[in-house]
Write a protein that holds these residues in place. Structure first.
Motif, PDB file in Angstrom:
ATOM      1  N   CYS A   1       0.837  -1.206   0.000  1.00 21.38           N
ATOM      2  CA  CYS A   1       0.000   0.000   0.000  1.00 21.38           C
ATOM      3  C   CYS A   1       0.874   1.259   0.000  1.00 21.38           C
ATOM      4  O   CYS A   1       0.486   2.283  -0.563  1.00 21.38           O
ATOM      5  N   GLN A   2       2.068   1.154   0.565  1.00 24.26           N
ATOM      6  CA  GLN A   2       2.973   2.313   0.493  1.00 24.26           C
ATOM      7  C   GLN A   2       3.510   2.480  -0.931  1.00 24.26           C
ATOM      8  O   GLN A   2       3.718   3.588  -1.412  1.00 24.26           O
ATOM      9  N   ARG A   3       3.735   1.352  -1.591  1.00 21.44           N
ATOM     10  CA  ARG A   3       4.170   1.411  -2.992  1.00 21.44           C
ATOM     11  C   ARG A   3       3.086   2.083  -3.846  1.00 21.44           C
ATOM     12  O   ARG A   3       3.376   2.908  -4.701  1.00 21.44           O
ATOM     13  N   GLU A   4       1.838   1.719  -3.561  1.00 24.64           N
ATOM     14  CA  GLU A   4       0.739   2.349  -4.324  1.00 24.64           C
ATOM     15  C   GLU A   4       0.671   3.843  -4.043  1.00 24.64           C
ATOM     16  O   GLU A   4       0.437   4.657  -4.939  1.00 24.64           O
ATOM     17  N   PHE A   5       0.901   4.211  -2.789  1.00 23.12           N
ATOM     18  CA  PHE A   5       0.910   5.638  -2.422  1.00 23.12           C
ATOM     19  C   PHE A   5       2.014   6.355  -3.213  1.00 23.12           C
ATOM     20  O   PHE A   5       1.811   7.435  -3.758  1.00 23.12           O
ATOM     21  N   ALA A   6       3.183   5.709  -3.290  1.00 19.73           N
ATOM     22  CA  ALA A   6       4.310   6.314  -4.010  1.00 19.73           C
ATOM     23  C   ALA A   6       3.992   6.450  -5.494  1.00 19.73           C
ATOM     24  O   ALA A   6       4.290   7.480  -6.119  1.00 19.73           O
ATOM     25  N   MET A   7       3.371   5.415  -6.060  1.00 23.51           N
ATOM     26  CA  MET A   7       3.069   5.481  -7.498  1.00 23.51           C
ATOM     27  C   MET A   7       2.067   6.604  -7.777  1.00 23.51           C
ATOM     28  O   MET A   7       2.100   7.230  -8.827  1.00 23.51           O
ATOM     29  N   LYS A   8       1.209   6.890  -6.795  1.00 30.84           N
ATOM     30  CA  LYS A   8       0.215   7.956  -6.978  1.00 30.84           C
ATOM     31  C   LYS A   8       0.835   9.344  -6.780  1.00 30.84           C
ATOM     32  O   LYS A   8       0.566  10.269  -7.525  1.00 30.84           O
ATOM     33  N   HIS A   9       1.699   9.473  -5.745  1.00 31.62           N
ATOM     34  CA  HIS A   9       2.134  10.820  -5.362  1.00 31.62           C
ATOM     35  C   HIS A   9       3.576  11.176  -5.744  1.00 31.62           C
ATOM     36  O   HIS A   9       3.916  12.345  -5.806  1.00 31.62           O
ATOM     37  N   LEU A  10       4.449  10.143  -5.917  1.00 33.66           N
ATOM     38  CA  LEU A  10       5.861  10.471  -6.185  1.00 33.66           C
ATOM     39  C   LEU A  10       6.501   9.493  -7.162  1.00 33.66           C
ATOM     40  O   LEU A  10       7.594   8.977  -6.913  1.00 33.66           O
ATOM     41  N   PRO A  11       5.816   9.235  -8.297  1.00 30.53           N
ATOM     42  CA  PRO A  11       6.297   8.169  -9.181  1.00 30.53           C
ATOM     43  C   PRO A  11       7.712   8.396  -9.712  1.00 30.53           C
ATOM     44  O   PRO A  11       8.421   7.445  -9.994  1.00 30.53           O
ATOM     45  N   ASP A  12       8.138   9.662  -9.823  1.00 32.61           N
ATOM     46  CA  ASP A  12       9.447   9.913 -10.437  1.00 32.61           C
ATOM     47  C   ASP A  12      10.555  10.179  -9.418  1.00 32.61           C
ATOM     48  O   ASP A  12      11.659  10.553  -9.788  1.00 32.61           O
ATOM     49  N   TYR A  13      10.260  10.008  -8.147  1.00 32.38           N
ATOM     50  CA  TYR A  13      11.255  10.295  -7.105  1.00 32.38           C
ATOM     51  C   TYR A  13      12.389   9.254  -7.186  1.00 32.38           C
ATOM     52  O   TYR A  13      12.133   8.043  -7.118  1.00 32.38           O
ATOM     53  N   PRO A  14      13.635   9.691  -7.348  1.00 30.01           N
ATOM     54  CA  PRO A  14      14.731   8.721  -7.551  1.00 30.01           C
ATOM     55  C   PRO A  14      14.834   7.670  -6.438  1.00 30.01           C
ATOM     56  O   PRO A  14      15.096   6.501  -6.720  1.00 30.01           O
ATOM     57  N   LYS A  15      14.606   8.065  -5.187  1.00 25.21           N
ATOM     58  CA  LYS A  15      14.724   7.068  -4.102  1.00 25.21           C
ATOM     59  C   LYS A  15      13.621   5.999  -4.223  1.00 25.21           C
ATOM     60  O   LYS A  15      13.823   4.843  -3.871  1.00 25.21           O
ATOM     61  N   PHE A  16      12.448   6.405  -4.708  1.00 28.46           N
ATOM     62  CA  PHE A  16      11.381   5.418  -4.933  1.00 28.46           C
ATOM     63  C   PHE A  16      11.794   4.459  -6.051  1.00 28.46           C
ATOM     64  O   PHE A  16      11.562   3.246  -5.982  1.00 28.46           O
TER      65      PHE A  16
END
Ligand code: NMX
Ligand code: MLT
Length: 420
Positions: free
Chosen positions: A315-330
């Motif tokens: 669910c955190q991965r989904e949050f990241a894909m929604k809000h910070l998909p291009d963040y290098p650390k993600f």
């Protein structure tokens, strides 16, 4: 609840739930079914269910602060305590109740001030929780000689008081350790988690939403994990909720348990520095092997019960894909997800090669500017209090006994099963 528990005891008290092997006694009691925990149950394949609900279900069913937003953690507190999904009005009333109890006793801040600002935030956190123990309604009621059937009531009061005060406590630790030391007053219009972000100094909606999700998903993970079990064990001696929670938090401070979220970030930073722009699978594999060869674990991977990717990771991965998909650390975290499980499986000994909750949480916090990884376990702890204190209230309500399992010696084993 009490009546039901009496009936369960009367009907099933002498039934056998499983067997105990020598490996269990020597191997951290893995898989040993030996305690009651009502608030959540962990399935090795499907992950945690809070009172029967999965995380995706709760993301749909629990009230939110904004349309299609993340669940308000007051909702999960209500659910854990009562077993029922709350309405928005009930969650709002609980927010207001917590807000009315949130003020810290003045001496708690003085206790914090007596510690060096560089003391680990988890050390500060448990010291502050112990300092709050002076306010325990259960300890006072017990001293005045209450009937055992009423224990749950002041334990419940302490649970609400403690949960209400933890965000301000944690925020004070954050501000003195990493910022200018100035306390930010709570905003009475904000919810419990939104206020936590606000008091840490993060007023933007993104951080508040992340905080709501973070506080919801870290709240409980059945009873056998170190922080839950430690809280439960200490509480079983009728130590009050503050003493019990402090014990649990000292367990959470271990790197194989809650401190893993800090360790993940430290390790990710090393990997990022070593890699530079080269996110190649070969280079990452080399770094993973080098960590393993130096006798260390890959933090954020593996689990004592889970045998699949932790749904809290997903669910955190989904949050990241929604809000910070291009963040290098993600992107790095995603790349590691492709590579680490294969390498851990190849060792032939790691029972679960998949990522757990801690493999993802730090990167989300980094994105919103909470870059001080030594603080991450405190945030985990604020959330974990929701689960372990809810169960503590229930444990006193149903009159669970003082914990006292039987230990054995290696001589005892040899006498029973043969000399080796
Ligand atoms: N990296 C390297 N080795 C590992 C890992 C890992 N991530 N996970 C397990 N192993 C090793 C483990 O150390 C043990 O080795 P040995 O026999 O040499 O002692 C072997 O694999 C078998 O361990 P398991 O039965 O798979 O795991 P166990 O149930 O004992 O421990 C953890 C579970 C979570 C403690 C373990 O997987 C670990 O140390 N993971 C890294 C730390 C971590 O992420 N902890 C956070 C857990 C979640 N939380 O928030 O609490
Ligand atoms: C937890 O959230 O407590 C961890 O995943 C550890 C565990 O369940 O053993």
């Amino acid at each position: 609840m009490r009546e039901r528990m009496h009936k369960i005891k009367a009907s099933h008290g002498d039934k056998i739930m499983g067997e105990v092997t020598v490996n269990m006694a020597l191997g951290g009691m893995r898989g040993l079914k030996s305690m009651l925990w009502e608030t959540s149950l962990l399935d090795s394949e499907n992950g945690i269910r809070f009172r029967g609900y999965t995380i995706p279900e709760l993301q749909k069913k629990l009230p939110t602060a904004k349309p299609n937003g993340e669940p308000l953690p007051e909702g999960i507190l209500w659910l854990l305590l009562t077993g029922e999904l709350p309405s928005k009005a009930q969650v709002d009333s609980l927010s207001a109740e917590l807000s009315s109890r949130a003020e810290l006793p003045e001496h708690v801040l003085r206790v914090l001030d007596a510690l060096p600002a560089k003391a680990h935030p988890m050390t500060q956190f448990t010291c502050a929780i112990m300092a709050m123990q002076t306010e325990s309604k259960f300890a006072a009621a017990y001293l005045s000689g209450m009937h055992k059937s009423e224990y749950w009531d002041p334990v419940f009061e302490d649970t609400l008081d403690c949960v209400a005060k933890l965000p301000a406590t944690a925020a004070a630790i954050y501000r003195r350790s990493f910022k200018d030391g100035k306390i930010i007053s709570p905003d009475p219009a904000l919810d419990w988690a939104g206020n936590f972000a606000h008091m840490m100094g993060y007023g933007d909606e993104g951080t508040k939403e992340l905080m709501r999700l973070y506080m919801t998903i870290h709240s409980d993970h059945e009873g056998g994990n170190v922080s839950a079990h430690a809280t439960h064990l200490v509480g079983s001696a009728l130590s009050d909720p503050f003493c019990s929670l402090a014990a649990g938090m000292n367990g959470l401070a271990g790197p194989l348990h809650g401190l893993a979220n800090q360790e993940v970030l430290k390790w990710l930073n090393i990997v990022e520095n070593e890699l530079g722009d080269d996110l190649s699978s070969e280079k990452i594999s080399e770094l993973v092997h080098s960590t393993l060869n130096s006798g260390r674990v890959i933090p954020g991977y593996g689990h004592a019960v889970l045998r699949k990717t932790d749904p809290r990771y997903t669910c955190q991965r989904e949050f990241a894909m929604k809000h910070l998909p291009d963040y290098p650390k993600f992107k790095l975290v995603s790349k590691l997800y492709e590579i680490v499980p294969t390498i851990l499986s190849e060792t032939g000994k790691v029972r679960n090669p998949w990522p757990n909750v801690d493999a993802h949480s730090g990167v989300l916090l980094q994105y919103y500017g909470i870059t001080e990884e030594n603080f991450y376990t405190v945030m985990f702890g604020v959330s974990r209090a929701l689960g372990v204190l809810s169960q503590l209230t229930l444990s006193r309500a149903i009159g669970l006994a003082i914990e006292r399992p039987k230990s054995i010696t290696s001589e005892w084993l040899e006498e029973k099963f043969g000399k080796v």
